[in-house]
Design an enzyme around this catalytic site. Structure first.
Site, PDB file in Angstrom:
ATOM      1  N   ASP A 324     176.862   8.688 174.843  1.00 44.33           N
ATOM      2  CA  ASP A 324     175.534   8.073 174.834  1.00 44.33           C
ATOM      3  C   ASP A 324     174.464   9.032 174.299  1.00 44.33           C
ATOM      4  O   ASP A 324     174.689  10.240 174.212  1.00 44.33           O
ATOM      5  CB  ASP A 324     175.187   7.640 176.266  1.00 44.33           C
ATOM      6  CG  ASP A 324     174.265   6.433 176.298  1.00 44.33           C
ATOM      7  OD1 ASP A 324     173.767   6.023 175.238  1.00 44.33           O
ATOM      8  OD2 ASP A 324     174.038   5.898 177.406  1.00 44.33           O
ATOM      9  N   ASP A 383     169.827  -2.175 176.490  1.00 44.36           N
ATOM     10  CA  ASP A 383     170.520  -2.482 177.745  1.00 44.36           C
ATOM     11  C   ASP A 383     170.215  -3.901 178.205  1.00 44.36           C
ATOM     12  O   ASP A 383     169.104  -4.397 178.055  1.00 44.36           O
ATOM     13  CB  ASP A 383     170.057  -1.523 178.841  1.00 44.36           C
ATOM     14  CG  ASP A 383     170.587  -0.123 178.632  1.00 44.36           C
ATOM     15  OD1 ASP A 383     171.122   0.158 177.534  1.00 44.36           O
ATOM     16  OD2 ASP A 383     170.459   0.688 179.557  1.00 44.36           O
TER      17      ASP A 383
HETATM   18  C1  9PG Z   1     172.748   5.574 181.530  1.00 43.08           C
HETATM   19  C2  9PG Z   1     172.405   4.460 180.575  1.00 43.08           C
HETATM   20  C3  9PG Z   1     173.558   3.459 180.407  1.00 43.08           C
HETATM   21  C4  9PG Z   1     173.180   2.462 179.328  1.00 43.08           C
HETATM   22  C5  9PG Z   1     172.807   3.172 178.036  1.00 43.08           C
HETATM   23  C6  9PG Z   1     171.688   4.173 178.297  1.00 43.08           C
HETATM   24  O1  9PG Z   1     165.634   3.309 174.792  1.00 43.08           O
HETATM   25  N1  9PG Z   1     165.746   3.935 175.848  1.00 43.08           N
HETATM   26  O2  9PG Z   1     164.796   4.584 176.302  1.00 43.08           O
HETATM   27  C7  9PG Z   1     166.961   3.849 176.568  1.00 43.08           C
HETATM   28  C8  9PG Z   1     167.171   4.634 177.677  1.00 43.08           C
HETATM   29  C9  9PG Z   1     168.369   4.520 178.384  1.00 43.08           C
HETATM   30  C10 9PG Z   1     169.333   3.658 177.960  1.00 43.08           C
HETATM   31  C11 9PG Z   1     169.129   2.878 176.858  1.00 43.08           C
HETATM   32  C12 9PG Z   1     167.938   2.975 176.139  1.00 43.08           C
HETATM   33  O3  9PG Z   1     170.511   3.514 178.691  1.00 43.08           O
HETATM   34  O4  9PG Z   1     172.427   2.275 177.038  1.00 43.08           O
HETATM   35  O5  9PG Z   1     174.258   1.566 179.097  1.00 43.08           O
HETATM   36  O6  9PG Z   1     174.747   4.119 180.051  1.00 43.08           O
HETATM   37  O7  9PG Z   1     172.065   5.062 179.332  1.00 43.08           O
HETATM   38  O8  9PG Z   1     171.667   6.420 181.718  1.00 43.08           O
END
Ligand code: 9PG
Length: 504
Positions: A324, A383
């Site tokens: 990730d 998400d």
């Molecule tokens: C764990 C999560 C989960 C999730 C992932 C990810 O754009 N953003 O700020 C953003 C932050 C976190 C995020 C997605 C987008 O979540 O997609 O499935 O694994 O990390 O922390």
């Protein structure tokens, strides 16, 4: 460059060697393109975002650009902050615009895309499309594809052209087989996941028909400190063994390219990180209530650390890795070697791939273009959440929610012949959820349509009929649902007509 004459499309003033535009499109070698087009001021456009989470949708030329707006921290995390702009419709990797034909006829689509695995910026403007490399550090993509045709034709031809260019460059590595339905801890336990929560899930997950039991964020001591925390007192190997003994593949989440300021790696080796003008580690994005920083994949010691980290977690017995926040490796900044930032990213991604050769790699926060051909699957949207939408999410199409996740996943359906596309988990529970039964069905249908099926509902939260639905979902996924895409938003899934359009 492009005009229409007696309903035939021609290239005017194109470099020698380019042919008239047919369904197959043309390849143009040039650092930049400036293409004129006759689309209406309110034409439909296709905006493709830079990473997994970046807003991607069919939109309209006369509206404000489809992007994260009004929240610089989220822009830094979910878009390319260096090239993000409110001034124009800026698309990455590819962009398209509808050009009208005679009244009553379906429009044609003019599609411009970067070949060879680089993102490239494609600006969709009234009267013209401009295309250029992501930034001055990046070597020009150099090769662009331009096609005109009916929507399905032009996207299919583009996908083949992109695949051909990657294969020619030796950039399509063998892919591992899609592993089957995944239970993930994220959308229920979030960071509160523990060994006991996972243990409670093993028996039920096996009975429901899951193939992978994946432990998400929350197992580690910290971001960049990839050892089990006190909620996994026996370490990560013991729990992996129990998952495997139950006949499932253990899965683990890790963000190998980033670290928090207080992690040992950031404290001991600040020089391993991509740096800003002042020479300090550059902020790569914000999450967990703080900024995080990016390992410099062009620095051999940093890359070795990344390699060791990923091979260590794989050696604990995990056969499925959800990697990730990968886009951090491609942020602008100073690096040890002066290479384009997407080249640095690709170097890092190859190291991940080689460090866990047996593992299925699901890439999240992935920069889409340079990831194709290296990883096995990619998250293609933001998400999901146990709610549909809310005011904040409407302003931020990268924010969590079913609608944002669904919209992105549908708009990226063309990618599914090049990589497994993950629309994020289906939601079957009503406990702690604001979703209607119909909305839950839609989350299952998009999963079946992509063939990447996941769910995060703990068994103990489900009613009997919901448990039944989970089992049916897993069974359909294992059988492989018969999926036919009828149009942009309409699918036939096991002979059932599913129309996503009213939902997005
Ligand atoms: C764990 C999560 C989960 C999730 C992932 C990810 O754009 N953003 O700020 C953003 C932050 C976190 C995020 C997605 C987008 O979540 O997609 O499935 O694994 O990390 O922390």
């Amino acid at each position: 460059l492009v005009t229409r004459e007696d309903s035939a499309w021609r290239l005017i003033g194109a470099p020698a060697g380019t042919r008239a535009l047919g369904g197959a499109g043309v390849v143009v070698e040039a650092p930049r393109l400036n293409i004129t087009h006759p689309a209406a001021p309110d034409a439909q456009i296709y905006r493709h975002g830079w990473t997994s989470w970046s807003p991607t949708a069919w939109w309209r030329l006369d509206r404000d650009p489809w992007r994260v707006w009004g929240n610089p921290e989220r822009t830094a995390t979910a878009e390319d902050a260096a090239t993000d702009t409110a001034e124009r419709h800026r698309s990455y990797l590819l962009g398209a615009i509808a050009v009208p034909r005679a009244v009553g006829e379906e429009p044609l689509y003019l599609l411009v895309g970067a070949l060879g695995g680089a993102s490239g910026l494609i600006d969709l403007l009234p009267g013209r499309i401009e295309a250029r490399p992501l930034d001055s550090e990046d070597p020009a993509p150099g090769r662009w594809w331009i096609g005109v045709g009916a929507e399905d034709e032009v996207f299919a031809a583009w996908t083949r052209a992109l695949e051909g260019s990657l294969s020619e460059a030796g950039r399509l590595l063998p892919r591992r087989e899609e592993p089957g339905p995944v239970w993930s801890s994220w959308y229920s336990w979030f960071e509160e996941v523990s060994a006991s929560a996972i243990d409670a899930e093993i028996g039920p997950a096996q009975r429901s028909g899951y193939a992978v039991l994946q432990i998400d964020d929350g197992w580690e001591r910290g971001i960049g400190d990839w050892e089990a925390n006190d909620d996994f007192p026996e370490g990560m190997g013991a729990i992996a063994e129990r998952i495997r003994a139950a006949g499932m593949t253990p899965g683990l989440w890790i963000a190998p390219f980033i670290a928090s300021a207080e992690s040992p790696i950031a404290l001991d080796h600040p020089e391993y990180f991509v740096s800003d003008e002042a020479g300090a580690p550059a902020i790569a994005g914000y999450n967990w209530g703080a900024p995080y920083y990016a390992l410099d994949c062009t620095r051999p010691e940093a890359l070795d650390w990344v390699r060791d980290t990923v091979s260590r977690v794989a050696s604990w017995g995990y056969g499925y890795l959800k990697l990730d926040f990968l886009n951090a490796a491609a942020i602008p900044g100073s690096r040890h070697r002066r290479v384009g930032r997407e080249e640095a990213y690709r170097t890092g991604l190859h190291a991940l791939r080689e460090s866990a050769p047996e593992c299925y790699i699901m890439a999240s926060g992935a920069v889409i273009a340079p990831s194709i051909g290296i990883v096995d699957g990619m998250r293609v949207g933001p998400d999901t959440a146990p709610y549909w939408d809310n005011t904040e999410r409407k302003k931020d199409p990268s924010g969590p929610g079913v609608r944002n996740a669904l919209r992105n996943s549908l708009a990226r359906f063309w990618l599914s012949s090049l990589t497994d596309i993950d629309p994020d988990v289906a939601i079957c529970r009503t406990h702690g959820s604001l979703l209607s039964e119909e909305a839950c069905q839609i989350t299952r249908d998009i999963a079946l349509a992509t063939g990447v099926v996941g769910c995060s509902d703990p068994d103990a939260w489900l009613t009997d009929p919901e448990r039944e639905r989970v089992a049916e979902l897993c069974a359909s996924a294992r059988r492989g649902a018969r999926v036919e895409r009828l149009s942009r938003y309409r699918f036939s899934i096991d002979s059932r007509l599913v129309d996503f359009e009213p939902w997005i």
